[in-house]
Design an enzyme around this catalytic site. Sequence first.
Site: not given
Ligand code: ASP
Length: 333
Positions: A12, A54, A85-86
């Site tokens: 993100t 991710s 973050t995922d």
């Molecule tokens: N879908 C995103 C990822 O994990 C979520 C994030 O980065 O907060 O790449």
Amino acid sequence: MKKFLLLTTGGTIASQAGENGLTPQMDAAGLLHYVQQLKDLYQIETEALLNLDSSNIQPEEWQMIARRIFVDLAYYDGFIITHGTDTMAYTASMLAYMLQNIDKPVILTGSQIPIDSHLTDARVNLYCAFAAADSGRAGVYVVFNRKIICATRAVKVRTMGFDAFESVNMPDVGEVRSDGILWHSEPSKNNGEPMLYDNLESNIFLLKLIPGTRPEIFDHIVNMKYSGVVIEAFGAGGLHHIRRDLLEKLKLLEQNQIVVVACSQCLYEHCDFSVYEVGQKLLTLTNVIPAYDMTTESCVTKLMWALGQSHDVKKVKNIFSRCYCDEIDLKYL
Ligand code: ASP
């Protein structure tokens, strides 16, 4: 001036709105544009290693990231990795296993909102990630919402809130405060030269039990030739055996030399399969390893990493009988 390598992998933090939702688009220079002050503080070299959400980061990407860091371990004062973050907790945990005895900080960070948004948490997370790297404390950490979390203890617990990560079964390693970094624990001692363990066995399965899980699932796991299984059992350590006898069927995995790591569906505290009748039988199987207070992410990655070194059940158990990067409380070993 300290010299850091900023590795970007997507997420993100680097995303922008596209026709099909948010997709990672920005490279390292794009990110640095939003945190100009870092350029005055440090010499920063950058590399856009990947540009993925991710959800698409898998064992091959973990190997790529670990190798990239290891090759230049001596050359930089530290490494900052921006990551979605995922699955960041999985990547962090795996990097901690793969990069043994490293003498430099490796910091993972990301954000809940893209860096170009006015409400973004990306800038503070990046500034804090560099501050953690600047401290010189060696090891792999997740830095998020001003918290510094041990890589093998990080779990993503929020989908939207800025306090997206928690350190599970271990206090945060430190926090970034107005007066600098406050450490809550001493760094662990290195016991040897930095080593890269980059063989992984990705062919493992995570089974989260539900009331009524059918034992035949284990036939399929055997037929699909999985090398290892992590079972998220109930509570302190339980699996059903009336009507649908999971415990009996688990013998099939023992006969096929498939390693089973048994952990709990509860996020906090340790599991103890000796407490209840519904758990005890599991401990009589020679292929079962209790996870005690390890997180699921840490169990999955440790199993892939251990099986990458050997498929021999005894050797894998032996690997699991050690703590490598604070993933398990020593009192359980
Ligand atoms: N879908 C995103 C990822 O994990 C979520 C994030 O980065 O907060 O790449």
